[in-house]
Motif scaffolding. Structure first.
Motif, short mmCIF file in Angstrom:
data_model
loop_
_atom_site.label_atom_id
_atom_site.label_comp_id
_atom_site.label_asym_id
_atom_site.label_seq_id
_atom_site.Cartn_x
_atom_site.Cartn_y
_atom_site.Cartn_z
N UNK A 27 0.85 -1.20 0.00
CA UNK A 27 0.00 0.00 0.00
C UNK A 27 0.88 1.25 0.00
N UNK A 28 1.91 1.26 0.85
CA UNK A 28 2.79 2.43 0.93
C UNK A 28 3.56 2.63 -0.38
N UNK A 29 3.97 1.53 -1.03
CA UNK A 29 4.67 1.66 -2.32
C UNK A 29 3.74 2.22 -3.39
N UNK A 30 2.50 1.78 -3.38
CA UNK A 30 1.53 2.29 -4.35
C UNK A 30 1.25 3.77 -4.09
N UNK A 31 1.11 4.14 -2.82
CA UNK A 31 0.89 5.55 -2.50
C UNK A 31 2.08 6.40 -2.93
N UNK A 32 3.29 5.88 -2.72
CA UNK A 32 4.49 6.61 -3.14
C UNK A 32 4.51 6.77 -4.65
N UNK A 33 4.13 5.73 -5.38
CA UNK A 33 4.07 5.80 -6.85
C UNK A 33 3.08 6.87 -7.29
N UNK A 34 1.94 6.90 -6.63
CA UNK A 34 0.93 7.90 -6.98
C UNK A 34 1.43 9.31 -6.66
N UNK A 35 2.13 9.46 -5.54
CA UNK A 35 2.67 10.77 -5.16
C UNK A 35 3.69 11.22 -6.21
#
Length: 117
Positions: A27-35
């Protein structure tokens, strides 16, 4: 773990949403990608060419593998690996059946025996 909906190819009468738990680290990696992409919270992680839900993760992964020059990929094995991992972690076969979206327990048992994959 967080849960994200996994959608079918198109919304049909027989299509149904499934919820698949994913690790918090992902989840954190996906959020970082989106950021990094300056995406908004409502933006999709894997949109189709029209900006709508792609709905078919294996097709998306195959396109990524092809672009990366990986040939002869059997990406459907991700489902088998997921089922095997859940089974090894002691998750019930019925829960695995639900998470894979199988109607029949026999299909799930075939996954776990290695006959389907």
């Amino acid at each position: 773990m967080a849960e994200f909906p996994a959608q079918g190819q198109e919304q049909e009468e027989t299509a149904k949403d499934r919820f698949i738990p994913i690790p918090a680290k992902l989840v954190w990696k996906l959020k970082d990608r989106m950021w990094q992409r300056n995406d908004q919270p409502h933006d999709l992680v894997f949109p189709n060419g029209e900006g709508k839900p792609d709905g078919h993760l294996l097709r998306k992964l195959k396109a990524i593998a092809t672009k990366a020059g990986v040939e002869s990929t059997e990406l459907h094995r991700f489902r088998k690996t997921y089922a095997d991992t859940l089974h090894e972690e002691g998750v019930s076969v019925n829960t695995i059946r639900i998470r894979l979206g199988h109607e029949s327990l026999d299909v799930t048992l075939a996954y776990l025996r290695g006959k389907d994959g």
